[in-house]
Design a protein around this motif. Structure first.
Motif, mmCIF file in Angstrom:
data_model
loop_
_atom_site.group_PDB
_atom_site.id
_atom_site.type_symbol
_atom_site.label_atom_id
_atom_site.label_comp_id
_atom_site.label_asym_id
_atom_site.label_seq_id
_atom_site.Cartn_x
_atom_site.Cartn_y
_atom_site.Cartn_z
ATOM 1 N N GLU A 220 0.841 -1.203 0.000
ATOM 2 C CA GLU A 220 0.000 0.000 0.000
ATOM 3 C C GLU A 220 0.874 1.250 0.000
ATOM 4 O OE1 GLU A 220 -4.220 -0.144 2.142
ATOM 5 O OE2 GLU A 220 -2.544 -0.192 3.517
ATOM 6 N N PHE A 221 0.716 2.062 -1.036
ATOM 7 C CA PHE A 221 1.342 3.374 -1.086
ATOM 8 C C PHE A 221 2.862 3.343 -0.896
ATOM 9 C CE2 PHE A 221 -2.885 4.313 1.161
ATOM 10 C CZ PHE A 221 -3.593 4.300 -0.025
ATOM 11 N N PRO A 222 3.596 2.523 -1.656
ATOM 12 C CA PRO A 222 5.060 2.609 -1.572
ATOM 13 C C PRO A 222 5.491 4.045 -1.864
ATOM 14 C CG PRO A 222 4.376 1.417 -3.555
ATOM 15 C CD PRO A 222 3.155 1.590 -2.714
ATOM 16 N N VAL A 223 6.468 4.529 -1.117
ATOM 17 C CA VAL A 223 6.732 5.966 -1.144
ATOM 18 C C VAL A 223 7.728 6.380 -2.214
ATOM 19 C CG1 VAL A 223 6.189 6.143 1.300
ATOM 20 C CG2 VAL A 223 8.563 5.884 0.595
ATOM 21 N N ASN A 224 8.283 5.412 -2.944
ATOM 22 C CA ASN A 224 9.212 5.790 -4.012
ATOM 23 C C ASN A 224 9.183 4.738 -5.121
ATOM 24 O OD1 ASN A 224 11.120 3.676 -3.189
ATOM 25 N ND2 ASN A 224 11.571 5.043 -1.466
ATOM 26 N N GLU A 225 9.713 5.118 -6.271
ATOM 27 C CA GLU A 225 9.668 4.256 -7.451
ATOM 28 C C GLU A 225 10.515 3.008 -7.277
ATOM 29 O OE1 GLU A 225 10.859 4.609 -12.171
ATOM 30 O OE2 GLU A 225 9.946 6.352 -11.168
ATOM 31 N N GLU A 226 11.642 3.131 -6.610
ATOM 32 C CA GLU A 226 12.519 1.981 -6.411
ATOM 33 C C GLU A 226 11.786 0.857 -5.679
ATOM 34 O OE1 GLU A 226 16.938 1.082 -4.458
ATOM 35 O OE2 GLU A 226 15.763 2.823 -3.803
ATOM 36 N N THR A 227 11.028 1.218 -4.664
ATOM 37 C CA THR A 227 10.287 0.220 -3.896
ATOM 38 C C THR A 227 9.176 -0.392 -4.736
ATOM 39 O OG1 THR A 227 10.775 1.422 -1.856
ATOM 40 C CG2 THR A 227 8.968 -0.163 -1.779
ATOM 41 N N ALA A 228 8.490 0.437 -5.502
ATOM 42 C CA ALA A 228 7.422 -0.070 -6.365
ATOM 43 C C ALA A 228 7.974 -1.032 -7.414
ATOM 44 C CB ALA A 228 6.697 1.090 -7.028
ATOM 45 N N ARG A 229 9.155 -0.738 -7.966
ATOM 46 C CA ARG A 229 9.746 -1.630 -8.975
ATOM 47 C C ARG A 229 10.103 -2.982 -8.364
ATOM 48 N NH1 ARG A 229 10.316 0.283 -13.808
ATOM 49 N NH2 ARG A 229 10.305 2.556 -14.171
ATOM 50 N N ASP A 230 10.568 -2.967 -7.138
ATOM 51 C CA ASP A 230 10.851 -4.231 -6.469
ATOM 52 C C ASP A 230 9.571 -5.044 -6.289
ATOM 53 O OD1 ASP A 230 12.933 -5.787 -4.620
ATOM 54 O OD2 ASP A 230 11.010 -5.720 -3.579
ATOM 55 N N ALA A 231 8.472 -4.363 -5.954
ATOM 56 C CA ALA A 231 7.192 -5.043 -5.769
ATOM 57 C C ALA A 231 6.700 -5.652 -7.080
ATOM 58 C CB ALA A 231 6.166 -4.070 -5.208
ATOM 59 N N VAL A 232 6.812 -4.899 -8.167
ATOM 60 C CA VAL A 232 6.375 -5.403 -9.477
ATOM 61 C C VAL A 232 7.196 -6.619 -9.885
ATOM 62 C CG1 VAL A 232 6.348 -4.878 -11.941
ATOM 63 C CG2 VAL A 232 5.383 -3.258 -10.325
ATOM 64 N N ALA A 233 8.489 -6.547 -9.682
ATOM 65 C CA ALA A 233 9.368 -7.651 -10.079
ATOM 66 C C ALA A 233 9.005 -8.938 -9.355
ATOM 67 C CB ALA A 233 10.826 -7.276 -9.809
ATOM 68 N N ALA A 234 8.486 -8.803 -8.136
ATOM 69 C CA ALA A 234 8.122 -9.985 -7.349
ATOM 70 C C ALA A 234 6.674 -10.415 -7.576
ATOM 71 C CB ALA A 234 8.346 -9.696 -5.868
ATOM 72 N N GLY A 235 5.919 -9.659 -8.376
ATOM 73 C CA GLY A 235 4.524 -10.001 -8.621
ATOM 74 C C GLY A 235 3.563 -9.553 -7.537
#
Length: 390
Positions: A242-257
């Protein structure tokens, strides 16, 4: 309950808009490209959009009905009924009330969380939207662990989120003190005690996550601020960010599905009210899978049309962010799309005015629960029974 025939709308089916009719059967969608059959209620959707109902994973706008001004409270049952009307009127047919159980007194105290859960459970049959309980646990609220574990074990929690708002900016402390009903000095003293508990928090989180996994309850982590933090919560089974505060964190989340949730108000307003990540930019980069109402019920509906108007996503894909994707994230496989056998959560929209979609009708679990244009409604006589003769 009566079966409903929706005629000639531009329906979202299999990711595309097509002019077709559909018929409900009890609580479910009976058939697409259908004839009226046994349906006794007929809705003329000519020129309108027919869409699956909105699923809201994270909404706390109901708190304003409970406490419209600091220190001014209203009964929870009254607040829930009013919130239900607002959700339905904005096309939300499944709503997870994001209830924060905090170390704060006031609106987010223990008694309010308990009363809200009890009241939701008691009132569910009376509410038009499928109303569920999303517990937002403040991780420094260590005293709550035993009771929350019991709730998880009993299956009373529908979504379980880990929050940490102990790092309060000095500029926000006055606002939070007002919400808690404390003086600034008393709030600062309380905050100091809370922060002192930090060494004991990770073990508590691990125990609660184990209880949620055992009960098969979906978990979320809130405001992840680094890939490391996201990985730690993912390892515990919290696969919704929920609401990752930066793009780096969001990219890690996407990579893991993982599923990634941002607030629909962020899209409608053109940015975050906190100055953090701009949701429409994240969507354009493929770094958002779910939009939630957050603090404003109209926002999901408005955001989908905003994304389409701005050329960020076609409307069919934007709609996935507020219907099919949140249903998948919550494990609700029976809704979020228009298909035979799925739950009949259907909204009918007039989209003639750009960026101002108007909800004409809402069907929730096969019941017509909201209608703003009676001229669209035709009552048909029930089919006559054939009487056999000798």
């Amino acid at each position: 309950m009566t079966d409903i025939f929706i005629e000639s709308g531009r329906s979202l089916v299999d990711g595309e808009f097509t002019e077709t009719s559909l018929r409900t059967s009890g609580r479910d969608i009976g058939a697409l490209d259908a004839e009226q059959g046994r349906a006794t209620l007929h809705v003329n959707a000519s020129g309108l959009l027919v869409l699956p109902g909105i699923v809201d994973l994270h909404g706390d706008a109901f708190e304003r009905q409970m406490m419209p001004r600091p220190g001014v409270g209203f009964p929870i049952d009254v607040a829930l009924v009013d919130s239900d009307r607002q959700a339905i009127a904005n096309g939300i047919t499944t709503v997870f009330h994001g209830t924060t159980w905090s170390w704060e007194p006031g609106l987010r105290r223990a008694d309010n969380a308990r009363k809200l859960l009890d009241t939701i459970e008691a009132m569910r049959p009376q509410l038009a939207a499928d109303t569920r309980f999303h517990l937002r646990h403040e991780t420094h609220n260590l005293e709550a662990e035993v009771e929350i574990t019991q709730w998880l074990t009993e299956g009373r929690i529908d979504l379980f989120a880990f929050n940490d708002h102990s790092n309060v900016k000095p500029t926000k402390r006055g606002q939070l003190a007002d919400r808690a009903g404390l003086s600034a000095e008393a709030f600062n003293q309380l905050l100091d005690k809370v922060v002192a508990r930090r060494p004991d928090v990770p073990a508590s989180i691990a125990r609660l996550a184990a209880a949620a996994r055992a009960a098969n309850i979906r978990m979320l982590s809130h405001d992840d601020n680094s890939p490391t933090m996201r990985r730690e919560f993912r390892a515990l089974g919290a696969v919704i960010a929920e609401f990752p505060v930066n793009e780096e964190t969001a990219r890690d989340a996407v990579a893991a599905g993982d599923f990634i949730v941002f607030g629909a108000p962020n899209v409608v307003r053109g940015g975050s009210h906190t100055g953090w990540t701009r949701a429409s930019d994240m969507i354009a980069k493929g770094l958002c899978s779910v939009l939630a109402s957050d603090y404003y019920y109209p926002a999901q509906l408005l955001a989908a049309f905003r994304l389409a108007a701005d050329g960020i996503l076609p409307l069919a894909r934007a709609w996935d962010l507020i219907s099919a994707a949140p249903a998948r994230a919550a494990g609700l496989e029976d809704r979020g799309v228009l298909a035979t056998g799925r739950r009949a959560d259907i909204i009918i929209i007039d989209d003639k005015v750009p960026l101002r979609p108007r909800v004409v009708a809402v069907i929730a679990a096969g019941r017509l629960v909201h209608l703003t244009d009676a001229s669209r409604l035709v009552h048909s006589p029930a089919p006559r029974k054939t009487v056999a003769t000798a």
